[in-house]
Enzyme design. Structure first.
Site, short mmCIF file in Angstrom:
data_model
loop_
_atom_site.label_atom_id
_atom_site.label_comp_id
_atom_site.label_asym_id
_atom_site.label_seq_id
_atom_site.Cartn_x
_atom_site.Cartn_y
_atom_site.Cartn_z
N TYR A 62 -49.66 -15.21 23.08
CA TYR A 62 -50.30 -13.93 23.42
C TYR A 62 -51.51 -13.68 22.54
O TYR A 62 -51.48 -13.90 21.33
CB TYR A 62 -49.32 -12.77 23.23
CG TYR A 62 -48.24 -12.72 24.28
CD1 TYR A 62 -48.55 -12.49 25.62
CD2 TYR A 62 -46.90 -12.88 23.93
CE1 TYR A 62 -47.55 -12.43 26.58
CE2 TYR A 62 -45.89 -12.80 24.88
CZ TYR A 62 -46.23 -12.58 26.21
OH TYR A 62 -45.25 -12.52 27.15
N LYS A 70 -24.20 -2.67 1.44
CA LYS A 70 -24.72 -1.71 2.42
C LYS A 70 -25.39 -2.46 3.57
O LYS A 70 -25.72 -3.66 3.45
CB LYS A 70 -25.71 -0.77 1.73
CG LYS A 70 -26.94 -1.46 1.17
CD LYS A 70 -27.69 -0.53 0.21
CE LYS A 70 -28.93 -1.21 -0.33
NZ LYS A 70 -29.52 -0.48 -1.45
C1 LIG Z 1 -29.56 -1.29 -2.59
C2 LIG Z 1 -29.25 -0.77 -3.93
C3 LIG Z 1 -28.99 -1.63 -4.99
C4 LIG Z 1 -29.15 -3.13 -4.88
O1 LIG Z 1 -30.50 -3.45 -4.97
P1 LIG Z 1 -31.02 -4.99 -4.93
O2 LIG Z 1 -32.49 -4.90 -5.13
O3 LIG Z 1 -30.69 -5.47 -3.55
O4 LIG Z 1 -30.29 -5.71 -5.97
C5 LIG Z 1 -28.62 -1.08 -6.21
N1 LIG Z 1 -28.53 0.26 -6.36
C6 LIG Z 1 -28.79 1.13 -5.36
C7 LIG Z 1 -28.69 2.57 -5.59
C8 LIG Z 1 -29.17 0.64 -4.11
O5 LIG Z 1 -29.43 1.50 -3.13
#
Ligand SMILES: *Cc1c(COP(=O)(O)O)cnc(C)c1O
Length: 359
Positions: free
Chosen positions: A256, A38
């Protein structure tokens, strides 16, 4: 191609990505592993990461229908799970055409699935809310949902699923217990493990594990175990160079707000990297950084296009010296911890303007 004049760039080591995926599979040998890609593969490049695991990958998990279509167009035939399912019933035909699997987490989704006339039934990951309180049906609702899914004819495979809130910390016991109770006697295959649960709680592996962050070479539990100790390899290296140096006298300030004050004469370097490149602005003085391979620290506030670093212990540094912001030689977890965030956020924030190369 015009050579980018500004020295910042990101290198993505797709071989390391593949090795990390294989490590995830070895750690859950009885399960199939959804490669979680994702958010453009956590900022690393969806198609390039997918290509790197083409011959070994069991399936993918992502959010956007367009990204799933992109993988299908690139000839990936493996299961692809839409982690939030569909958002509108109008997407269901495309979901079926592309042979995607869906997470089903809400009553409106169930009603839409029941009413749809599809060219083929779908694989459905039935999301059960066991305590995260983000997505999913309550434990009490599971029997009714299951009955309706089995009756409707639009689901041919049902996988029970939940997501853990504290697999990286206190553990999964309470959620796991609720999940086991909710799925007892259903005979359903299941999927519950994110990276942290995959590594820490083998009983949760089930039919499909869902590793994400570990594939990108970061520890899912940096407070407990480092990525190197787990055997993970960094995938994204963000690099730049010094474009200026200054010599401060005691009492002079940097950047800054003048938040860093030199307590003695010191040499500092100015790096071509700022928050517009995705480096976190809230990274305060003392965030680790490499100059010519030597670990030092940032100084003062990060600005849009630049940040400053301490060259006290790097007398040979000069304009053009190589700088690593994170990655090879400097774990993103170390930078994230110093900046009060997690490596996920650093990776996902990599800005469009940073040229990316794949090795
Ligand atoms: C993002 C996600 C994962 C992976 O999680 P990590 O902590 O990056 O391993 C697994 N399951 C779902 C539903 C997610 O949204």
């Amino acid at each position: 191609m015009v050579h980018p004049a500004r020295p910042i760039r990101a290198r993505i080591d797709t071989r390391a990505f593949r090795d990390n995926y294989l490590l995830a599979k070895r750690s859950a040998p009885q399960s199939r592993a959804l490669c979680v890609v994702k958010a453009n593969a956590y900022g690393h490049g969806l198609v390039q990461c997918a290509q790197a695991v083409r011959d070994v990958v069991d399936g993918f998990a992502l959010l956007d229908l367009a990204d799933a279509a992109c993988l299908r167009a690139a000839q990936f035939a493996q299961p692809i799970v839409l982690l939030e399912g569909f958002f509108d019933s109008s997407e269901l035909h495309e979901v079926a055409r592309l042979n995607l699997s869906i997470v089903l987490h809400s009553w409106p989704q169930l009603q839409a699935l029941e009413s749809a006339t599809l060219t083929r039934p779908l694989e459905v990951f039935l999301k059960i809310n066991t305590g995260m309180n983000r997505l999913g049906f309550s434990v009490d609702e599971v029997p009714e949902i299951l009955g309706r899914l089995r009756a409707c004819g639009n689901a041919n495979v049902i996988v029970a699923m939940t997501h853990f809130a504290t697999a990286d910390g206190e553990g999964v016991a309470a959620q796991w217990e609720r999940f086991v109770a909710a799925t007892a006697n259903t005979g359903l295959p299941f999927s519950t493990s994110n990276s942290a649960a995959l590594l820490r709680f083998p009983q949760t592996h089930g039919d499909w594990v869902r590793p994400g962050i570990m594939l990108y070479g970061s520890s899912p539990m940096p407070g407990l175990q480092s990525a190197a100790d787990i055997g993970l390899k960094p995938v994204m290296t963000l690099e730049s160079a010094l474009i200026a140096m200054q010599t401060l006298r005691a009492g002079e300030r940097v950047g800054y707000g003048g938040t860093f004050v030199a307590d003695r004469q010191m040499r500092i370097g100015v790096v071509a990297c700022g928050y517009a490149d995705g480096y976190p602005r809230h990274a305060a003085t003392d965030t680790p950084i490499l100059v010519d391979g030597v670990r030092t620290r940032t100084l003062g506030r990060v600005s849009m296009d630049m940040l400053a670093c301490d060259l006290t212990n790097i007398p040979d540094a000069q304009i053009g010296s190589q700088v690593t912001l994170w990655g090879e030689g400097l774990p993103a977890d170390d930078v994230a911890t110093a900046a009060g965030t997690i490596s996920y956020e650093l990776f996902c924030a990599l800005a469009q303007r940073v040229p990316v190369s794949f090795v």
